[in-house]
Design an enzyme around this catalytic site. Structure first.
Site, mmCIF file in Angstrom:
data_model
loop_
_atom_site.group_PDB
_atom_site.id
_atom_site.type_symbol
_atom_site.label_atom_id
_atom_site.label_comp_id
_atom_site.label_asym_id
_atom_site.label_seq_id
_atom_site.Cartn_x
_atom_site.Cartn_y
_atom_site.Cartn_z
ATOM 1 N N LYS A 12 -9.344 12.645 6.505
ATOM 2 C CA LYS A 12 -9.610 11.419 7.249
ATOM 3 C C LYS A 12 -10.581 11.620 8.412
ATOM 4 O O LYS A 12 -11.264 10.680 8.815
ATOM 5 C CB LYS A 12 -8.298 10.872 7.833
ATOM 6 C CG LYS A 12 -7.262 10.454 6.812
ATOM 7 C CD LYS A 12 -7.550 9.074 6.271
ATOM 8 C CE LYS A 12 -6.353 8.519 5.537
ATOM 9 N NZ LYS A 12 -6.585 7.155 5.025
ATOM 10 N N GLU A 72 -9.027 -2.164 6.981
ATOM 11 C CA GLU A 72 -8.056 -2.288 8.060
ATOM 12 C C GLU A 72 -8.569 -3.206 9.163
ATOM 13 O O GLU A 72 -9.778 -3.475 9.266
ATOM 14 C CB GLU A 72 -7.744 -0.910 8.680
ATOM 15 C CG GLU A 72 -7.237 0.121 7.694
ATOM 16 C CD GLU A 72 -6.662 1.349 8.386
ATOM 17 O OE1 GLU A 72 -6.279 1.257 9.580
ATOM 18 O OE2 GLU A 72 -6.590 2.406 7.729
ATOM 19 N N ASP A 79 -11.208 3.038 7.221
ATOM 20 C CA ASP A 79 -10.619 4.368 7.344
ATOM 21 C C ASP A 79 -11.036 5.196 6.118
ATOM 22 O O ASP A 79 -10.227 5.440 5.223
ATOM 23 C CB ASP A 79 -9.099 4.233 7.443
ATOM 24 C CG ASP A 79 -8.403 5.560 7.670
ATOM 25 O OD1 ASP A 79 -9.033 6.466 8.233
ATOM 26 O OD2 ASP A 79 -7.221 5.677 7.282
ATOM 27 N N HIS A 111 0.829 -1.195 0.000
ATOM 28 C CA HIS A 111 0.000 0.000 0.000
ATOM 29 C C HIS A 111 0.873 1.259 0.000
ATOM 30 O O HIS A 111 0.632 2.202 -0.768
ATOM 31 C CB HIS A 111 -0.902 -0.015 1.238
ATOM 32 C CG HIS A 111 -1.685 1.235 1.452
ATOM 33 N ND1 HIS A 111 -2.809 1.561 0.725
ATOM 34 C CD2 HIS A 111 -1.505 2.266 2.338
ATOM 35 C CE1 HIS A 111 -3.290 2.722 1.139
ATOM 36 N NE2 HIS A 111 -2.522 3.168 2.112
#
Length: 443
Positions: free
Chosen positions: A263, A212, A244, A146
């Site tokens: 976020k 996640e 997330d 990632h």
């Protein structure tokens, strides 16, 4: 290390028949903890099949004794934090007592069955809450694939940060906008660059999910007192799925010190904490570090963690669009990955987090970071699945996506399995993108 015991017996079956289905998330061997509302009253409970054992109602019976009774009393007040803060033996004793009550051959099974209406309401009728009170939230960046992909998308000469292979990188997330699975994820407003490079302020055009796993802290540590890596799992109560949600257009423009408004608008958490003890049969060695990687610093190397710091855990993400739902079509699996795709273990995350003397507290949440692998199918966010928008994701009905659209729903799931053992699940972590509100108006 948590040893295997009677609660892991693969031959045991529950008198709650839905718990015995081969694909049940919550068989007798799981018994995850969660929190919910019942008749407007905040309660905690344990999932079994399609029911929930109400711990407040169980405590009122007076049937439990010893450590199990003390543990149930701690959880009966409507939040799991008091139970989580106790020594691990208390939750373990409660787990053993519940296993006996819910087992088809348990000594207390008949008594519980006689009072099932009061003790075991159906899960579908529940209004779930966050499984515990979360004071702090730290999100790590622990998938090499990632991290490397996003570095390439940004045009970095070295796509991996220099520190990535030396320590678990993380940022401090926003605990106040954590929400339990389900409901709407409102598209946020923010600043971003449009395709011509001009800075705009408006509804975020590039919405994404990130698959996640999150660990929930049980007992914390005193300020200045680090936690040794081989002691770290004794400080973790269990694990949940975490989405997330990311407004990538905002995040990529603003990110200097770390993620912020891209976020902090919403993060989804699955409602059930699968305990460290429940996961004992699925422990494994973490993946070996590649040749040429820097050696582990002493505070990140533990013999036990190197033997059992990993998990046989598969994870997936499914996408459902408004058109798919209107046609009666099922959600589409777009990601299939494995916890082996993390470069660091959760014990190493805890050890590093506390290495400077930082004090963790009961209920703190530690996110793994996006669990992406090398394979195309293991890319665990839409940005990676589309190569940052260059290769749109094509759905079976002909729809395409480079980012999530209003009405799109993401459902995350995970399953732990091992030969000879009863596999266990985590339940769903879901959320549906809702249109941005007119600027300045509350939801």
């Amino acid at each position: 290390m948590t040893a295997l015991n009677l609660t892991h017996d693969p031959a045991a079956r529950s008198w709650v028949e839905t718990a015995n289905a081969p694909d049940a998330d919550f068989p007798l061997q799981n018994l995850p903890f969660g929190a919910f509302l019942r008749d407007g009253d905040a309660r905690t409970g344990v999932a079994i099949g399609d029911r929930v054992l109400d711990l407040k109602a169980l405590h009122a019976t007076g049937w439990l004794e010893g450590d199990a009774a003390l543990a149930c009393a701690a959880a009966a007040g409507g939040t799991l934090n008091p139970l989580m803060a106790m020594a691990p033996r208390y939750a373990s004793a409660l787990r053993a007592a519940l296993f006996d009550m819910l087992s088809a051959s348990g000594t207390l099974a008949t008594r519980v069955r006689e009072h099932a209406e009061a003790l075991l309401p159906g899960m579908e009728a529940m209004t779930m809450r966050l499984p515990c009170e979360i004071g702090d939230y730290t999100d790590f960046l622990t998938s090499l694939h990632h991290t490397e992909r996003h570095g390439r998308y940004k045009g970095l000469a070295d796509p991996l940060p220099p520190a990535f292979k030396s320590l678990p990188i993380a940022y401090h997330g926003r605990a106040s906008s954590l929400r339990v699975s389900g409901g709407e994820v409102r598209r946020p407003w923010g600043q971003y660059r449009d395709p011509d490079g001009a800075v705009r302020f408006g509804p975020a055009p590039a919405m994404d999910f990130e698959l996640e796993l999150a660990a929930v802290v049980a007992r914390g540590n005193a300020l200045t007192q680090p936690i040794a890596v081989d002691d770290a799992r004794a400080h973790l109560f269990g694990y949940c799925l975490l989405n997330d949600w990311s407004a990538k257009s905002i995040q990529w423009f603003e990110q200097v010190l770390g993620p912020f408004l891209g976020k902090s608008f919403h993060t989804s958490l699955s409602p059930w904490i699968v305990t460290e003890e429940a996961l004992a049969p699925f422990r494994k060695a973490p993946p070996a570090r590649a040749g040429g990687d820097p050696p582990l610093m002493p505070h990140l190397h533990g013999a036990r963690d190197q033997e059992t710091g990993g998990l046989h855990l598969t994870l997936e993400a499914r996408l459902s669009t408004g058109h798919l739902r209107a046609d009666g079509a099922p959600a589409i699996v777009i990601t299939q990955t494995h916890l082996d795709n993390l470069y660091w273990t959760f014990a190493q995350m805890v050890a590093h987090h506390t290495s400077n003397g930082c004090n963790l507290r009961t209920g703190d949440l530690l996110g793994s970071g996006t669990i992406s692998g090398a394979a195309d199918a293991a890319r665990a966010c839409l940005t990676e699945l589309t190569n940052a928008g260059k290769d749109p994701l094509v759905l079976p009905n002909g729809e395409t996506r480079t980012a999530l659209e209003d009405g799109d729903e993401i459902v995350l799931r995970a399953r732990a399995s091992a030969p000879g053992m009863v596999s266990i699940g985590f339940g769903a972590c879901r959320g549906r993108i809702a249109p941005a509100l007119p600027w300045g108006l509350a939801a």
